[in-house]
Enzyme design. Structure first.
Site, short mmCIF file in Angstrom:
data_model
loop_
_atom_site.label_atom_id
_atom_site.label_comp_id
_atom_site.label_asym_id
_atom_site.label_seq_id
_atom_site.Cartn_x
_atom_site.Cartn_y
_atom_site.Cartn_z
CG HIS A 1 -125.38 38.77 33.37
ND1 HIS A 1 -124.53 39.82 33.04
CD2 HIS A 1 -124.63 37.92 34.14
CE1 HIS A 1 -123.34 39.60 33.57
NE2 HIS A 1 -123.38 38.46 34.25
CD GLU A 2 -125.76 34.72 35.87
OE1 GLU A 2 -124.86 33.94 35.50
OE2 GLU A 2 -125.52 35.74 36.55
CG HIS B 1 -121.90 34.42 32.14
ND1 HIS B 1 -120.67 34.90 31.75
CD2 HIS B 1 -122.29 35.20 33.20
CE1 HIS B 1 -120.32 35.92 32.53
NE2 HIS B 1 -121.28 36.11 33.41
CD GLU C 1 -119.68 38.97 35.06
OE1 GLU C 1 -120.79 39.52 35.21
OE2 GLU C 1 -119.54 37.73 35.04
#
Length: 292
Positions: A139-140, A143, A221
């Protein structure tokens, strides 16, 4: 670079139109031009300084330690996972840090995709399975790969610029309207009225403008969740989000919340949350809405 250029051109174009409209209303041209320059410098300047210092400030605020030479099996696994996922998405491997916190959380920051930082909490490493932690890291990494840090900074710069510009223009109208003839010779009217009104309006418009930035943060997100699902599988990301539902309230600084995996849920309105509710994120993954 193209993203930065487009944001700046859009901002300049809108400000130029504002300048023409205000000049037609009788506000002095030099006053408008000076205000546009000042608003742009302060609006974008603050946002970009924060971005450039983001890694240093983030590590300092959480007491994070960058892993230079791994000393445990967990640290080696963490570095290997970040390295593998970075190669999958085609970015330079970020710096990796661990910080001491009981909550299950992680964040990414940095001024560029190839000069970023991914940090995870000790609570995450202790409480999550390897599959769940892998999904959070993905997930990071998503980003970073999506350039969300730069995009958020540009959006914040535009919002800051308009908050300053519009607040000062309205304050100028109000100050001129209630000023005496002598005070009206000053282009801003009564200076105390001008400063007081502009300060109040900047606070009010700043709060309203945060609705825009928080909406964009929630939108990104969903895309970071989808990016994680593509990297490690949908079920792993869903399992990670379900685990987050049982975690502590995040302790990280508010300025870092936009790029943490776990956001705060206590707010009088979802409009001011940086993260969508976990149930909505899980449902979006199950429906595949952002995986297309």
């Amino acid at each position: 670079m193209m993203r930065i250029a487009l944001f700046l051109l859009t901002n300049l174009a809108v400000m130029f139109v504002f300048g023409i409209i205000l000049s037609l209303t009788g506000i002095q041209g030099r006053s408008v031009q000076g205000l546009m320059i000042m608003a742009g410098l302060f609006g974008f300047g603050g946002a970009f300084v924060s971005l450039l210092m983001s890694k240093w400030m983030a590590l300092r605020s959480v007491g994070g330690q960058v892993i230079e030479n791994p000393t445990s099996e967990v640290e080696r696994w963490l570095l290997d996972t970040v390295r593998r996922q970075s190669e999958q998405v085609g970015i330079k491997m970020p710096q990796v840090a661990i910080y001491d916190a009981p909550d299950i959380n992680a964040f990414a920051t940095g001024a560029r995709r190839d000069a970023s930082l991914v940090a995870v909490s000790t609570g995450l490493l202790a409480s999550m399975s390897r599959d769940e932690a892998e999904a959070v890291i993905a997930h990071e990494i998503s980003h970073v790969a999506n350039g969300d840090m730069v995009t958020m900074t540009l959006l914040q710069g535009v919002v800051n610029t308009f908050v300053i510009f519009i607040s000062r223009i309205i304050a100028q109208f109000v100050a001129n309207f209630i000023s005496s003839d002598e005070e009206s010779e000053n282009s801003n009217g009564n200076p105390w009225v001008y400063m007081g009104v502009s300060m109040v309006l900047e606070i009010v418009f700043g709060i309203l403008a945060s609705i825009i930035t928080m909406w964009f943060s929630r939108y990104r997100e969903f895309h970071a969740d989808a990016g994680s699902a593509k990297l490690v599988g949908r079920e792993k990301m869903i399992a990670a989000l379900q685990r987050l539902k049982t975690s502590y309230e995040p302790q990280e600084e508010s300025s870092m919340m936009a790029f943490c995996i776990n956001g705060r849920n206590k707010s009088f309105s979802e409009l001011f949350l940086s993260h969508p509710p976990l149930d909505k994120r899980i449902e979006a993954l199950r429906s595949g809405e952002y995986l297309k």
